[in-house]
Design a protein around this motif. Structure first.
Motif, PDB file in Angstrom:
ATOM      1  N   ASN A  36       0.663  -1.214   0.055  1.00  0.00           N
ATOM      2  CA  ASN A  36      -0.081   0.253   0.163  1.00  0.00           C
ATOM      3  C   ASN A  36       0.797   1.221  -0.014  1.00  0.00           C
ATOM      4  N   LYS A  37       2.185   1.183   0.306  1.00  0.00           N
ATOM      5  CA  LYS A  37       2.967   2.429   0.442  1.00  0.00           C
ATOM      6  C   LYS A  37       3.155   2.937  -1.100  1.00  0.00           C
ATOM      7  N   TRP A  38       3.271   1.873  -1.956  1.00  0.00           N
ATOM      8  CA  TRP A  38       3.371   2.473  -3.479  1.00  0.00           C
ATOM      9  C   TRP A  38       2.170   2.991  -3.735  1.00  0.00           C
ATOM     10  N   SER A  64      10.125   2.020   9.918  1.00  0.00           N
ATOM     11  CA  SER A  64       8.825   2.558   8.989  1.00  0.00           C
ATOM     12  C   SER A  64       8.768   1.955   7.622  1.00  0.00           C
ATOM     13  N   ASN A  65       7.973   1.488   7.216  1.00  0.00           N
ATOM     14  CA  ASN A  65       7.573   1.054   5.917  1.00  0.00           C
ATOM     15  C   ASN A  65       7.421   2.134   4.972  1.00  0.00           C
ATOM     16  N   HIS A  66       6.926   3.206   5.550  1.00  0.00           N
ATOM     17  CA  HIS A  66       6.636   4.406   4.749  1.00  0.00           C
ATOM     18  C   HIS A  66       7.983   5.232   4.455  1.00  0.00           C
ATOM     19  N   GLY A 139       2.368   8.652   5.150  1.00  0.00           N
ATOM     20  CA  GLY A 139       1.874   8.882   3.864  1.00  0.00           C
ATOM     21  C   GLY A 139       0.526   9.270   3.617  1.00  0.00           C
ATOM     22  N   THR A 140      -0.199   9.383   4.711  1.00  0.00           N
ATOM     23  CA  THR A 140      -1.692   9.497   4.329  1.00  0.00           C
ATOM     24  C   THR A 140      -2.179  10.927   4.093  1.00  0.00           C
ATOM     25  N   ASN A 141      -2.740  11.333   2.856  1.00  0.00           N
ATOM     26  CA  ASN A 141      -3.521  12.592   2.419  1.00  0.00           C
ATOM     27  C   ASN A 141      -4.429  12.305   1.054  1.00  0.00           C
ATOM     28  N   CYS A 166      -5.048  -1.642   9.180  1.00  0.00           N
ATOM     29  CA  CYS A 166      -5.014  -0.259   9.190  1.00  0.00           C
ATOM     30  C   CYS A 166      -4.101   0.365  10.322  1.00  0.00           C
ATOM     31  N   GLY A 167      -3.319   1.498   9.780  1.00  0.00           N
ATOM     32  CA  GLY A 167      -2.430   2.287  10.745  1.00  0.00           C
ATOM     33  C   GLY A 167      -3.037   3.555  10.925  1.00  0.00           C
ATOM     34  N   THR A 168      -3.064   4.474   9.757  1.00  0.00           N
ATOM     35  CA  THR A 168      -3.329   5.627   9.975  1.00  0.00           C
ATOM     36  C   THR A 168      -4.806   5.845   8.872  1.00  0.00           C
ATOM     37  N   GLY A 169      -5.185   4.626   8.382  1.00  0.00           N
ATOM     38  CA  GLY A 169      -6.427   4.521   7.890  1.00  0.00           C
ATOM     39  C   GLY A 169      -6.523   5.131   6.452  1.00  0.00           C
ATOM     40  N   GLY A 170      -5.545   5.532   5.732  1.00  0.00           N
ATOM     41  CA  GLY A 170      -5.661   6.008   4.546  1.00  0.00           C
ATOM     42  C   GLY A 170      -5.925   5.058   3.541  1.00  0.00           C
ATOM     43  N   THR A 171      -5.627   3.679   3.740  1.00  0.00           N
ATOM     44  CA  THR A 171      -5.544   2.686   2.723  1.00  0.00           C
ATOM     45  C   THR A 171      -7.030   2.240   2.747  1.00  0.00           C
ATOM     46  N   LEU A 250       3.815 -13.143   6.062  1.00  0.00           N
ATOM     47  CA  LEU A 250       3.083 -12.031   6.412  1.00  0.00           C
ATOM     48  C   LEU A 250       4.234 -11.210   7.485  1.00  0.00           C
ATOM     49  N   ASP A 251       3.895 -10.002   7.792  1.00  0.00           N
ATOM     50  CA  ASP A 251       4.525  -9.020   8.563  1.00  0.00           C
ATOM     51  C   ASP A 251       3.756  -8.923   9.839  1.00  0.00           C
ATOM     52  N   PRO A 252       4.509  -9.033  11.012  1.00  0.00           N
ATOM     53  CA  PRO A 252       4.222  -8.910  12.388  1.00  0.00           C
ATOM     54  C   PRO A 252       3.467  -7.775  12.733  1.00  0.00           C
ATOM     55  N   HIS A 281      -3.099  -8.365   0.884  1.00  0.00           N
ATOM     56  CA  HIS A 281      -1.640  -8.494   1.697  1.00  0.00           C
ATOM     57  C   HIS A 281      -0.925  -6.935   1.435  1.00  0.00           C
ATOM     58  N   THR A 282      -0.938  -5.994   2.383  1.00  0.00           N
ATOM     59  CA  THR A 282      -0.256  -4.810   2.238  1.00  0.00           C
ATOM     60  C   THR A 282       1.273  -4.716   2.164  1.00  0.00           C
ATOM     61  N   GLY A 283       1.739  -5.688   2.190  1.00  0.00           N
ATOM     62  CA  GLY A 283       3.188  -5.533   2.281  1.00  0.00           C
ATOM     63  C   GLY A 283       4.017  -5.641   3.631  1.00  0.00           C
ATOM     64  N   GLY A 284       5.061  -4.553   3.677  1.00  0.00           N
ATOM     65  CA  GLY A 284       5.485  -4.560   5.069  1.00  0.00           C
ATOM     66  C   GLY A 284       6.951  -5.505   5.374  1.00  0.00           C
TER      67      GLY A 284
HETATM   68  C1  LIG Z   1       1.292   1.469   6.418  1.00  0.00           C
HETATM   69  C2  LIG Z   1       0.867   0.059   6.316  1.00  0.00           C
HETATM   70  C3  LIG Z   1      -0.510  -0.354   6.617  1.00  0.00           C
HETATM   71  C4  LIG Z   1      -1.715   0.651   7.139  1.00  0.00           C
HETATM   72  O1  LIG Z   1      -1.895   1.650   6.243  1.00  0.00           O
HETATM   73  P1  LIG Z   1      -2.662   2.849   6.697  1.00  0.00           P
HETATM   74  O2  LIG Z   1      -3.080   3.567   5.230  1.00  0.00           O
HETATM   75  O3  LIG Z   1      -1.492   3.587   7.271  1.00  0.00           O
HETATM   76  O4  LIG Z   1      -3.820   2.657   7.122  1.00  0.00           O
HETATM   77  C5  LIG Z   1      -0.946  -1.674   6.558  1.00  0.00           C
HETATM   78  N1  LIG Z   1      -0.152  -2.631   6.004  1.00  0.00           N
HETATM   79  C6  LIG Z   1       1.247  -2.184   5.805  1.00  0.00           C
HETATM   80  C7  LIG Z   1       2.012  -3.598   5.411  1.00  0.00           C
HETATM   81  C8  LIG Z   1       1.532  -0.826   5.883  1.00  0.00           C
HETATM   82  O5  LIG Z   1       2.960  -0.776   5.848  1.00  0.00           O
END
Ligand SMILES: *Cc1c(COP(=O)(O)O)cnc(C)c1O
Length: 300
Positions: A36-38, A64-66, A139-141, A166-171, A250-252, A281-284
């Motif tokens: 998701n960071k891409w 940070s993944n970001h 990275g959320t905007n 979800c971290g910041t919730g942008g995804t 997976l990532d922890p 699978h958002t990566g990480g």
């Molecule tokens: C950053 C991240 C998230 C959370 O994304 P948000 O847009 O901040 O909610 C989820 N999964 C992975 C692997 C991330 O790196």
């Protein structure tokens, strides 16, 4: 690099509970900037170039993944990158920050109190602000939300449930806005953080994105395992078993907790019989080396 890969997750447990589970491999959409960071950077990088900026500046913790993603984007987009990192500079940089420096990112370490106030941090450091494109922590905007819509719009068939960490919730905001209030499709977020502020925050993100309200989503707060970046033996055992059975790492911090939560909810009958569930699978995975170094090779 696989833009549209979806893997079926099949186990006797899932079959016995009469649901279908699939995984969208966003971790494979870019060779270096995973997941998701891409998606979140995509339109921001285009904007930085269009505005004639020479630098990207952003913020993050040491793992940070970001930050990893922004550092990788620099050479690819001919932009210089500056990372403002929470905490003191360690004697030896962890793999995330080593990678960032290797990509040419200039690291500024700031105290936790300075870090908390991003404006102060920017003012205190000697930075080329006029020619810099500033990305928020995580990275959320609005452009990140727009980018995350592609997680949904790149799919070729619909699902009943879309699950995402979800971290910041942008995804999740991007995914929900892309589904556009289709009440047959539910988005279920799994908070990687303790505390239930995200439900409100995501609603606010979507309002500032397009002024609309959405009903077909919610965030589950039961699977943070003690809070952000905390883990338990149970979580690690689940992740190892999942990897050995499915050949998917997976990532922890994010995806491990989400998948644990999905399996637990399946066992509890949360999803109706016949439900077609898609996990993202958002990566990480860049963070795994640092995690293993810190906690002693828990992931096998
Ligand atoms: C950053 C991240 C998230 C959370 O994304 P948000 O847009 O901040 O909610 C989820 N999964 C992975 C692997 C991330 O790196």
């Amino acid at each position: 690099m696989e833009k549209n890969r979806i893997d079926r997750i099949e186990t006797d447990f899932i079959k016995a509970n009469q649901v279908e589970l699939w995984m969208k491999r966003e971790d494979l959409v870019h060779p270096i900037i995973a997941g998701n960071k891409w998606r979140k950077l995509f339109y921001n990088l285009a904007a930085a170039k269009a505005e004639g900026k020479t630098h990207l500046i952003s913020f993050g913790g040491a793992y940070s993944n970001h930050i990893h993603a922004v550092a990788a984007a620099g050479p690819l987009y001919q932009l210089k990158t500056i990372g403002i990192i929470r905490g003191e500079r360690p004697a030896v940089l962890n793999p995330t920050l080593q990678f960032a420096e290797k990509q040419g990112m200039l690291l500024h370490f700031v105290s936790r109190s300075v870090y908390r106030n991003k404006t102060t941090a920017l003012e205190q450091l000697d930075l080329p602000l006029a020619t810099s494109y500033i990305l928020p922590e995580g990275g959320t905007n609005n452009l990140a939300i727009k980018g995350c819509q592609a997680i949904i719009t790149s799919l070729t068939k619909p699902f009943d449930y879309y699950c995402v960490s979800c971290g910041t919730g942008g995804t999740i905001a991007g995914m929900v806005t892309a589904l556009d209030n289709d009440s047959a499709r539910q988005v279920l977020g799994f908070s990687a953080l303790k505390g239930d502020f995200l439900q409100k925050e995501v609603a606010t993100l979507m309002t500032s994105f397009n002024g609309r309200k959405y009903e077909n989503w919610k965030i589950n707060f039961d699977y943070h395992f003690g809070g952000y970046a905390k883990h338990t033996t149970e979580l690690i055992e689940f992740m190892n078993a999942f990897k050995h059975r499915q050949s998917i790492t997976l990532d922890p911090i994010y995806t491990g907790k989400m998948m644990y939560g999905i399996f637990d909810l399946i066992g509890k009958g949360y999803f109706p019989k016949g439900a077609n569930i898609l996990a993202i699978h958002t990566g990480g995975l860049q963070g795994l080396a640092g995690f293993q170094a810190r906690f002693g090779a828990l992931l096998t």
